[in-house]
Design a protein around this motif. Structure first.
Motif, short mmCIF file in Angstrom:
data_model
loop_
_atom_site.label_atom_id
_atom_site.label_comp_id
_atom_site.label_asym_id
_atom_site.label_seq_id
_atom_site.Cartn_x
_atom_site.Cartn_y
_atom_site.Cartn_z
N THR A 48 0.85 -1.18 0.00
CA THR A 48 0.00 0.00 0.00
C THR A 48 0.89 1.23 0.00
OG1 THR A 48 -1.72 -1.13 1.26
CG2 THR A 48 -1.75 1.27 1.31
N GLY A 49 0.53 2.22 -0.80
CA GLY A 49 1.29 3.46 -0.82
C GLY A 49 0.36 4.66 -0.82
N GLU A 58 3.27 6.52 6.42
CA GLU A 58 3.73 6.61 7.82
C GLU A 58 3.56 8.03 8.35
OE1 GLU A 58 4.55 3.93 9.32
OE2 GLU A 58 4.69 2.62 7.56
N GLU A 59 3.79 9.00 7.46
CA GLU A 59 3.67 10.42 7.87
C GLU A 59 2.24 10.86 8.04
OE1 GLU A 59 5.77 13.40 5.45
OE2 GLU A 59 7.15 11.80 4.89
N ARG A 60 1.36 10.33 7.20
CA ARG A 60 -0.02 10.80 7.19
C ARG A 60 -1.01 9.64 7.37
NH1 ARG A 60 -1.00 15.96 5.40
NH2 ARG A 60 -2.97 15.52 6.45
N PRO A 61 -0.98 9.01 8.55
CA PRO A 61 -1.92 7.90 8.79
C PRO A 61 -3.37 8.37 8.75
CG PRO A 61 -0.76 8.50 10.82
CD PRO A 61 -0.09 9.23 9.71
N ASP A 62 -3.58 9.65 9.09
CA ASP A 62 -4.95 10.20 9.06
C ASP A 62 -5.50 10.19 7.62
OD1 ASP A 62 -2.86 12.06 8.48
OD2 ASP A 62 -4.25 13.73 8.72
N VAL A 63 -4.65 10.61 6.69
CA VAL A 63 -5.08 10.65 5.28
C VAL A 63 -5.26 9.22 4.77
CG1 VAL A 63 -4.45 11.36 2.95
CG2 VAL A 63 -3.90 12.83 4.89
N LEU A 64 -4.35 8.36 5.14
CA LEU A 64 -4.43 6.96 4.71
C LEU A 64 -5.77 6.35 5.14
CD1 LEU A 64 -2.89 4.48 3.47
CD2 LEU A 64 -2.23 3.92 5.81
N LYS A 65 -6.10 6.59 6.40
CA LYS A 65 -7.34 6.03 6.94
C LYS A 65 -8.56 6.59 6.21
CE LYS A 65 -9.55 5.28 11.40
NZ LYS A 65 -9.60 5.68 12.82
N GLU A 66 -8.53 7.86 5.98
CA GLU A 66 -9.67 8.50 5.28
C GLU A 66 -9.81 7.96 3.85
OE1 GLU A 66 -9.28 12.77 4.91
OE2 GLU A 66 -10.81 12.74 3.34
N MET A 67 -8.67 7.79 3.19
CA MET A 67 -8.70 7.29 1.81
C MET A 67 -9.22 5.85 1.76
SD MET A 67 -7.36 9.76 -0.15
CE MET A 67 -6.43 9.23 -1.58
N GLU A 68 -8.80 5.06 2.72
CA GLU A 68 -9.26 3.67 2.75
C GLU A 68 -10.77 3.61 3.00
OE1 GLU A 68 -6.54 1.97 5.60
OE2 GLU A 68 -5.28 1.14 4.00
N LYS A 69 -11.21 4.50 3.87
CA LYS A 69 -12.65 4.56 4.18
C LYS A 69 -13.43 4.99 2.94
CE LYS A 69 -15.54 6.78 7.64
NZ LYS A 69 -15.55 7.85 8.63
N THR A 70 -12.89 5.97 2.23
CA THR A 70 -13.54 6.46 1.00
C THR A 70 -13.65 5.34 -0.03
OG1 THR A 70 -12.65 8.67 1.39
CG2 THR A 70 -13.38 8.20 -0.84
#
Ligand SMILES: [Ca+2]
Length: 465
Positions: free
Chosen positions: A407-408, A424-436
């Motif tokens: 995953t990138g 690693e830097e933006r776990p918040d964005v990663l989580k939001e993107m996965e949710k989307t």
């Protein structure tokens, strides 16, 4: 398609009014929707799609070793998309998305059609529940023609004649020999439904047929879908380019250059015919490539983009994409918001004063208000891709890529090459993107057929078509 009245056709297809009435009114383009509805000066629609071209292989994307003056001229006379996407990194699903204006995973067209295993031939093709861009434009009174590669099903019920096209010249599979295409039995060149013994270099034959279609129908509103199989393998260039590309040392790319040049010249003939007949101003012409370059297979070059055909990186899905409509769109513009080939159907429908299909989600949007500047917002908040276990999401400039177990997360604004993973830097964005993605994914269905595999024993490696 069987003879039926326009009213019967509309009822059967469940059409709703398109958004043509909301188009901006431009100097020189007065009341597009009203004019179209009144049956006067409706624009012709021409969609040209290339096959497996590299992102960097046109002059206006910085190509230095191959000249593409005619493709470039579309951008010069219209608008070039810098974030232009297709909905899949391989051929057939992209065509299914373009044809319907819908993410093809909504109707299970997730994988390439190919030589179907067992008795699946009847099921492997653009599902008959789908309404195509040709259905839409035919219902609006357009004469419709498809030239080139079909790749939306082999069975008779998937034939272009059953999907809204009045005329067809081309082949039904995913690829074809270019030199002496001949009659053949496996994948013949067809005029309508009849095999023809074509002798001309295939790209030239498709250009010839496209020009002939325009000549036949220039005094009525027409829709031409010109799907070159260039520059897909097999690597076969016209003899006349034998000595033209000596400056290219890579042998595969040298042939690629000849194939690309033949297509560019063909597009030049189409543009020239529109000009000669005095209808270029009133023709909405779109050029798009169907997926990123398979650089190892055909010598294409995706430039700064990571990945190739078949991947969810930008090199698989971001493509040369441009539009011209001199009557209505200011020339020489560059448009940076993300757009996708799914937008072609609603855009064409609106320009034609046609109607988009009712009772189903259309994911594409009519781009005209965005391209005229009337709507300053981005046409899409998010874009999605899914091919089996691989998927991607773009939201703003962030992009989540899932390829196999990896995953990138990337910021395309600063990193078009997807080289710096931010998860690693933006776990918040990663989580939001996965949710989307999960929300979108829950609306999709399982593939109607699985990945198609070639059965011919002589094929050593599985090839994507
Ligand atoms: Ca392709």
């Amino acid at each position: 398609m069987e003879k039926q009245t326009r009213r019967e056709f509309l009822k059967k297809m469940g059409f709703a009014a398109a958004s043509a009435g909301t188009l901006s009114i431009l100097p020189g383009c007065a009341s597009v929707g009203q004019t179209a509805r009144a049956g006067r000066k409706r624009p012709n629609i021409v969609v040209i799609i290339s096959d497996d071209m590299g992102y960097a292989d046109i002059g206006c994307h910085g190509c230095r070793d191959i000249a593409t003056p005619n493709i470039d001229s579309v951008a010069q006379n219209g608008i070039r998309f810098t974030n232009g996407y297709v909905s899949c990194p391989v051929c057939s699903p992209t065509r299914a998305g373009l044809a319907t204006g819908r993410y093809q995973q909504r109707f299970g067209h997730e994988y390439n059609t190919g030589p179907p295993p067992g008795g699946l031939r009847e099921q492997v093709g653009l599902p008959l529940t789908e309404v195509t861009i040709a259905d839409v434009l035919k219902s609006a009174g357009y004469v419709t023609g498809a030239v080139g590669k079909w790749h939306l099903g082999l069975a008779p019920h998937f034939h272009p004649f059953k999907r809204g096209y009045d005329e067809f010249f081309g082949f039904l599979h995913g690829g074809h020999s270019y030199i002496d295409p001949g009659l053949g039995t496996f994948n013949p060149i067809l005029r309508g439904t009849e095999p023809v013994d074509e002798k001309e270099y295939l790209t030239d034959a498709f250009s010839r047929e496209a020009v002939a279609f325009i000549e036949r129908h220039h005094d009525e509103a027409f829709f031409l879908y010109l799907a070159y199989n260039a520059v897909h393998t097999p690597m076969q260039a016209p003899e006349r380019y034998k000595d033209s590309f000596k400056h290219i040392t890579n042998a595969k790319r040298r042939v690629y250059a000849g194939m690309l040049t033949a297509m560019d010249e063909g597009i030049g003939k189409v543009l020239g015919k529109l000009r000669e007949l005095g209808i270029e101003e009133d023709t909405l012409l779109i050029f798009v490539n169907d997926n990123g370059g398979p650089t190892g297979a055909n010598g294409s070059d995706n430039g700064p983009l990571r990945g190739t055909k078949g991947t969810m990186f930008e090199g698989g899905i971001r493509v040369p994409f441009m539009v011209q409509w001199p009557r209505c769109l200011k020339a020489g513009q560059v448009y940076d918001h993300p757009v996708i080939a799914l937008d072609i159907l609603p855009t064409a429908a609106a320009a034609a004063g046609g109607k988009v299909p009712r009772g189903r989600k259309i994911d594409g949007v009519n781009l005209i208000p965005y391209l005229t500047g009337r709507n300053k917002r981005a046409p899409h908040e998010t874009l999605f891709w899914r091919s089996g276990q691989n998927h991607a999401v773009r939201k703003g400039n962030f992009k989540l890529v899932k390829m196999g177990a990896e995953t990138g997360l990337f910021d395309l604004a600063s990193d078009i090459g997807e080289s710096r993973d931010l998860k690693e830097e933006r776990p918040d964005v990663l989580k939001e993107m996965e949710k989307t993605f999960e929300k979108w994914n829950s609306q999709m269905i399982e593939p109607v057929w699985t990945r198609q595999r070639r059965k011919r024993k002589t094929t050593k490696k599985k090839k994507k078509t």
